[in-house]
Design a protein around this motif. Structure first.
Motif, PDB file in Angstrom:
ATOM      1  N   ILE A  27      47.144  43.471  39.038  1.00  0.00           N
ATOM      2  CA  ILE A  27      45.838  44.082  38.785  1.00  0.00           C
ATOM      3  C   ILE A  27      44.763  43.027  39.008  1.00  0.00           C
ATOM      4  O   ILE A  27      44.869  41.913  38.488  1.00  0.00           O
ATOM      5  N   ILE A  28      43.774  43.374  39.794  1.00  0.00           N
ATOM      6  CA  ILE A  28      42.630  42.480  39.951  1.00  0.00           C
ATOM      7  C   ILE A  28      41.514  43.037  39.077  1.00  0.00           C
ATOM      8  O   ILE A  28      41.057  44.151  39.290  1.00  0.00           O
ATOM      9  N   ALA A  29      41.136  42.298  38.060  1.00  0.00           N
ATOM     10  CA  ALA A  29      40.097  42.782  37.149  1.00  0.00           C
ATOM     11  C   ALA A  29      38.846  41.941  37.358  1.00  0.00           C
ATOM     12  O   ALA A  29      38.827  40.751  37.047  1.00  0.00           O
ATOM     13  N   ASP A  30      37.819  42.571  37.929  1.00  0.00           N
ATOM     14  CA  ASP A  30      36.594  41.844  38.275  1.00  0.00           C
ATOM     15  C   ASP A  30      35.556  42.043  37.182  1.00  0.00           C
ATOM     16  O   ASP A  30      34.942  43.098  37.113  1.00  0.00           O
ATOM     17  N   GLU A  31      35.393  41.065  36.313  1.00  0.00           N
ATOM     18  CA  GLU A  31      34.457  41.136  35.197  1.00  0.00           C
ATOM     19  C   GLU A  31      34.612  42.460  34.427  1.00  0.00           C
ATOM     20  O   GLU A  31      33.639  43.192  34.252  1.00  0.00           O
ATOM     21  N   PRO A  32      35.831  42.771  33.959  1.00  0.00           N
ATOM     22  CA  PRO A  32      36.065  44.109  33.413  1.00  0.00           C
ATOM     23  C   PRO A  32      35.296  44.410  32.135  1.00  0.00           C
ATOM     24  O   PRO A  32      35.164  45.565  31.760  1.00  0.00           O
TER      25      PRO A  32
END
Lengths: 334, 325
Positions: free
Chosen positions: B180-185
């Motif tokens: 999972i790539i979480a960009d500033e979640p």
């Protein structure tokens, strides 16, 4: 001066502040908005506090808790539904004409978004100059020199004078906004999330700048922020807001050392600490902040509270002084 | 017996992203290499404009059309940059999925959340609609949304920010991805809600044995959630280390500057990094941080240092004075 860069210790009880004059005073402020249907949105409900001369007062809370509405009320951008606000013993709510312009000169605001709070079609010299000319702070021919002086004070050089906002970075724009607020020689600055649009390295520059100005010009601040680390670093006194009410009001050091209200406790524990090896127990609150349209009965925090008990559902707890200088609104301390 | 080295699930080599504007080439990401291992949490850390989001988007090959991308992105040993678009569509969302910063703009406002979650399943798993809807209820339950049977029929605007981010996460885990790539979640969320979402992501990662690439600017989140850290500045990795080393033994002046910029106790003066991030069009040939660096010497301006290991460990820094700091 009661405060220096760590040179003078303020001490636990803010005793130096106790002798200072109250500069801003709110008494039972309420702001209700009428909403769709016959609903009433209670944005700010019965808030009282005061900011003393030279004090840094922090107002902390999550989005929708009413902290920005409170800022707008203080600046008389909107009228309160009920309650009184005094600035330097002048009634803000009733003020008009000359009194109002006197208050406005003493009371300035810095907004969150430095991109939206500068007119894109005005050069910096015009943006700051307008405030100087309208308020007749200096004669017209001295305006330019004064602006350069102000820009220097906030750490910008004279080149900035003829630039447009789009030519500046976020941090530089926030500096311009601060210079503009300073142009009328205010005594209190309301800073509404002044750092949240900025990167960490730039945030530190602005924090230092605000602190320097406080020492140089004996400014008071009302700092509104959701960032607890900034509040802890910056303010002498903190008020924690939840759903339009102050739930805890206390000297900053005491509050961070020993939060009394369960909401404050959860809030402090939820902040990720930038240190390894210092893992603490995180209190994870259930659910979301309720809508201010449907504020829960009794203590507004009780549906999410991990320490709730019987009386919490029925009655709104009053804000009481439970220890010296420490005000809490919670049935645990009844 | 030879030790079996763990295989990285994702390995990037020299990712470069550049844009051409007015016949000038702007290098937004310049030679970023890192590895994500199984069940690992890698943090990509930096301030706005440092290229962390572009790096993430290039892994998914979702860069804007005017960007050019080179390098190698090996996912389970296969280079994603050499795959045809059709194959990539199968990987996106099912093998690698992404959680974005702003849950309101990443959900479609005119479809129910149930429909949007089910869509992932009907597309990737070829499930029929009825079964996919049932599965969507289970996914909402998995991300701890109360009364999921009712929520499934609601539209994004009926949910709070935290709930929307939970829906995004439900969509991301729908096909049990490996990464999972979480960009500033959690950047758009309040602290108490942020705590809920971080806790949720971590427990889902454990349950489903996923790896996470977490992109953030918040050093607090890094300290609490990440195992290994890549610090980025001006499109480059400037320091790479285990999370403990980053905080206790930072070896790049930028990392040191970031840590010193954090608000401290009352009365303690902060040490900010002077100046500001240089524009991409104004980067000089030397170390990109030298203009703001208090340790800089003449040599820094002429030649860009390599990212080299410190004392033969896996702690690496892009600074010629790394050994002395």
């Amino acid at each position: 001066m009661y405060k220096g860069r760590g040179t003078l210790n303020v001490g636990h009880d803010n005793s130096c502040l106790n002798n200072m004059k109250e500069l801003l005073k709110l008494e039972g402020i309420k702001k209700y908005f009428s909403a769709k249907g016959d609903n009433i949105l209670r944005a700010v409900d019965n808030v009282s506090f005061s900011v003393k001369e030279g004090e840094g007062f922090g107002l902390v809370g999550e989005s929708g808790c009413g902290k920005s509405t409170l800022a707008r009320l203080i600046l008389k951008l909107i009228p309160p539904t009920e309650g009184k606000i005094f600035f330097d013993d002048l009634d803000i709510v009733e003020a008009h004409g000359e009194t109002l312009s006197k208050i406005r000169k003493g009371l300035q605001i810095i907004f969150q978004d430095p991109f939206a709070s500068l007119n894109p079609r005005k050069r910096i010299v015009d943006a700051i100059g307008e405030a100087l000319i309208v308020n007749k702070i200096v004669p017209k021919r001295e305006v330019k020199d004064r602006i350069i002086e102000l820009l220097k004070k906030v750490g910008l050089n004279g080149d900035t004078l003829y630039k447009y906002p789009h030519e500046l970075s976020g941090g530089q724009r926030q500096r311009v906004c601060i210079a503009r607020a300073l142009s009328v020689n205010p005594r209190l600055i309301v800073a509404d999330e002044p750092l949240s649009a900025l990167d960490v390295s730039i945030q530190a520059q602005i924090i230092n700048l605000l602190e320097d100005l406080q020492i140089d010009s004996n400014l008071s601040y009302l700092l509104i922020s959701h960032n607890l680390q900034v509040i802890e670093h910056f303010s002498d006194t903190v008020a924690v807001m939840y759903l339009g009410r102050i739930v805890e009001l206390s000297p900053t050091e005491d509050l961070f050392a020993e939060p009394l209200h369960p909401y404050t406790e959860a809030l402090l524990s939820a902040v990720p600490v930038p240190e390894v090896d210092k893992r603490k127990k995180r209190i994870v609150l259930e659910g979301d902040v309720p809508s201010p349209l449907h504020i829960p009965s009794g203590c507004p925090f009780h549906p999410r509270c991990f320490k709730r008990f019987k009386p919490c559902e029925g009655e709104v707890p009053a804000l009481k002084e439970v220890k010296r200088n420490r005000w809490v609104s919670c049935h645990l301390y009844a | 017996m030879a030790q079996i080295l763990p295989q990285p699930i994702l390995l990037t080599e020299e990712i470069k992203v550049s844009f051409t504007s007015n016949s000038k080439t702007l290098k937004a990401v310049d030679g970023v290499s890192f590895k994500v291992f199984e069940e690992d949490v890698l943090g990509l850390v930096g301030e706005s404009g440092c290229g962390k989001t572009l790096t993430a988007l290039s892994i998914m090959r979702l860069l804007p059309a005017n960007a050019s991308l080179s390098g190698k992105i090996l996912y389970k040993g296969e280079d994603l940059l050499r795959k045809p678009e059709s194959e990539l569509r199968n990987i996106r969302g099912s093998e690698i999925s992404m959680v974005f910063q702003e849950p309101m703009t990443s959900l479609n406002p005119v479809f129910t959340v149930g429909y949007q979650i089910a869509e992932v399943l009907t597309t990737h798993k070829k499930m029929n609609k009825k079964y996919a809807m049932k599965e969507a209820v289970e996914l909402l339950r998995a991300v701890r949304i109360p009364s999921p049977e009712i929520r499934i029929k609601e539209y994004p605007h009926q949910l709070s920010g935290g709930m929307r981010q939970r829906v995004m996460i439900a969509m991301a885990i729908a096909c049990r991805p490996s990464l999972i790539i979480a960009d500033e979640p959690t950047t758009a969320l309040d602290v108490t809600i942020q705590a809920q979402i971080l806790e949720l992501l971590d427990s889902l990662r454990r349950e489903n044995k996923m790896s996470v690439l977490l992109i953030t600017h918040d050093l607090g989140i890094v300290a609490e959630c990440v195992k290994r850290v890549e610090i980025m500045y001006a499109g480059r990795i400037v320091e790479e280390a285990d999370v403990r080393d980053i905080f206790t033994n930072p070896r790049h002046p930028y990392t040191i500057g970031l840590l010193e910029s954090l608000p401290k106790k009352k009365g303690q003066r902060l040490t900010p990094i002077p100046g500001q991030v240089p524009r991409l069009s104004e980067l000089h040939q030397g170390c990109k941080f030298s203009t703001r660096c208090r340790y800089s010497i003449n040599e820094c301006n002429s030649k860009e240092p390599e990212l080299i290991p410190i004392d033969n460990t896996n702690h690496r820094s892009r600074c010629i004075k790394a050994g002395e700091l």
